[in-house]
Scaffold this active site. Structure first.
Site, PDB file in Angstrom:
ATOM      1  N   ASP A   8       0.873  -1.173   0.000  1.00  0.00           N
ATOM      2  CA  ASP A   8       0.000   0.000   0.000  1.00  0.00           C
ATOM      3  C   ASP A   8       0.912   1.226   0.000  1.00  0.00           C
ATOM      4  O   ASP A   8       2.140   1.102  -0.159  1.00  0.00           O
ATOM      5  CB  ASP A   8      -1.007  -0.029   1.170  1.00  0.00           C
ATOM      6  N   THR A  67       3.158  -1.377   8.627  1.00  0.00           N
ATOM      7  CA  THR A  67       3.575  -2.309   9.685  1.00  0.00           C
ATOM      8  C   THR A  67       3.741  -3.740   9.205  1.00  0.00           C
ATOM      9  O   THR A  67       4.360  -4.552   9.897  1.00  0.00           O
ATOM     10  CB  THR A  67       2.498  -2.348  10.785  1.00  0.00           C
ATOM     11  N   GLY A  68       3.127  -4.076   8.101  1.00  0.00           N
ATOM     12  CA  GLY A  68       3.046  -5.465   7.633  1.00  0.00           C
ATOM     13  C   GLY A  68       1.870  -6.198   8.256  1.00  0.00           C
ATOM     14  O   GLY A  68       1.496  -7.283   7.795  1.00  0.00           O
ATOM     15  N   HIS A  98       9.773 -24.335   8.676  1.00  0.00           N
ATOM     16  CA  HIS A  98       8.755 -24.965   9.524  1.00  0.00           C
ATOM     17  C   HIS A  98       7.319 -24.739   9.063  1.00  0.00           C
ATOM     18  O   HIS A  98       6.478 -25.609   9.262  1.00  0.00           O
ATOM     19  CB  HIS A  98       8.877 -24.452  10.964  1.00  0.00           C
ATOM     20  N   ARG A 132       7.959 -33.698  10.389  1.00  0.00           N
ATOM     21  CA  ARG A 132       6.927 -33.367  11.384  1.00  0.00           C
ATOM     22  C   ARG A 132       6.231 -32.048  11.055  1.00  0.00           C
ATOM     23  O   ARG A 132       5.066 -31.841  11.426  1.00  0.00           O
ATOM     24  CB  ARG A 132       7.542 -33.308  12.787  1.00  0.00           C
ATOM     25  N   HIS A 133       6.929 -31.179  10.353  1.00  0.00           N
ATOM     26  CA  HIS A 133       6.321 -29.888   9.997  1.00  0.00           C
ATOM     27  C   HIS A 133       5.233 -30.056   8.938  1.00  0.00           C
ATOM     28  O   HIS A 133       4.299 -29.260   8.875  1.00  0.00           O
ATOM     29  CB  HIS A 133       7.398 -28.917   9.525  1.00  0.00           C
TER      30      HIS A 133
HETATM   31  C1  RB5 Z   1      -1.525   2.869   6.407  1.00  0.00           C
HETATM   32  O1  RB5 Z   1      -1.475   4.110   7.049  1.00  0.00           O
HETATM   33  C2  RB5 Z   1      -1.254   1.759   7.386  1.00  0.00           C
HETATM   34  O2  RB5 Z   1      -2.357   1.570   8.225  1.00  0.00           O
HETATM   35  C3  RB5 Z   1      -0.954   0.476   6.649  1.00  0.00           C
HETATM   36  O3  RB5 Z   1       0.139   0.681   5.827  1.00  0.00           O
HETATM   37  C4  RB5 Z   1      -0.639  -0.734   7.492  1.00  0.00           C
HETATM   38  O4  RB5 Z   1       0.359  -0.458   8.426  1.00  0.00           O
HETATM   39  C5  RB5 Z   1      -1.788  -1.431   8.066  1.00  0.00           C
HETATM   40  O5  RB5 Z   1      -1.658  -2.442   8.757  1.00  0.00           O
END
Ligand code: RB5
Length: 146
Positions: A8, A67-68, A98, A132-133
């Protein structure tokens, strides 16, 4: 191996860095955007990559947002996806060994480009250990059908 990558607006800079890395490594990939830095909704891009991997159009996916976290939550809603949110090289290796993760999520606001590049290199090269995985991953996949 064919990779789909997307982000994004919060992950555009890091995505461009990783696109550059994939080119350097000679890995086949498709960049699903976005093409501008305008604000977008991460589920739209997570869905494009996750559905593409789940349907077999791509072998694996890479998703980047601020943040991912949003990307990983959204991708894991798609049947067949095992998306790992990773911000260190140890976990990048472990989730391939794993969990047989097929999508990697990272946060541009969490780590720098140098570490992200090392994470991607490890995640692309490490094998699934099976054994096992295999049983455990099978049980994970059973959960999504209930
Ligand atoms: C966008 O501002 C932010 O919320 C997005 O990039 C992400 O971190 C959401 O989890």
């Amino acid at each position: 191996m064919k990779i789909a990558i997307s982000s994004d607006h919060g992950g555009n800079h890091l995505r461009r860095e990783i696109v550059q890395l994939l080119s350097e490594l000679g890995v086949e990939f498709v960049d699903l955007g976005p093409d501008s830095d305008d604000s977008v909704d991460y589920p739209d891009y997570a869905g494009a990559v996750a559905n593409g991997v789940a349907s077999g159009n791509y072998d694996r996916g890479i998703l980047i947002c601020g943040t991912g976290i949003g990307m990983s939550i959204a991708a894991n809603k798609v049947k067949g996806i095992r998306c790992a949110l990773v911000h260190d090289v140890f976990s990048a290796k472990a989730t391939r060994n794993h969990n047989d993760s097929n999508v990697l999520a990272m946060g541009e606001r969490v780590i720098g480009a140098g570490l992200a590049r090392e994470i991607v290199k490890a995640w692309l090269s490490e094998p699934f250990e099976g054994g096992r995985h295999e049983r455990r991953v099978g049980k994970v996949m059973e959960l999504e059908s209930k």
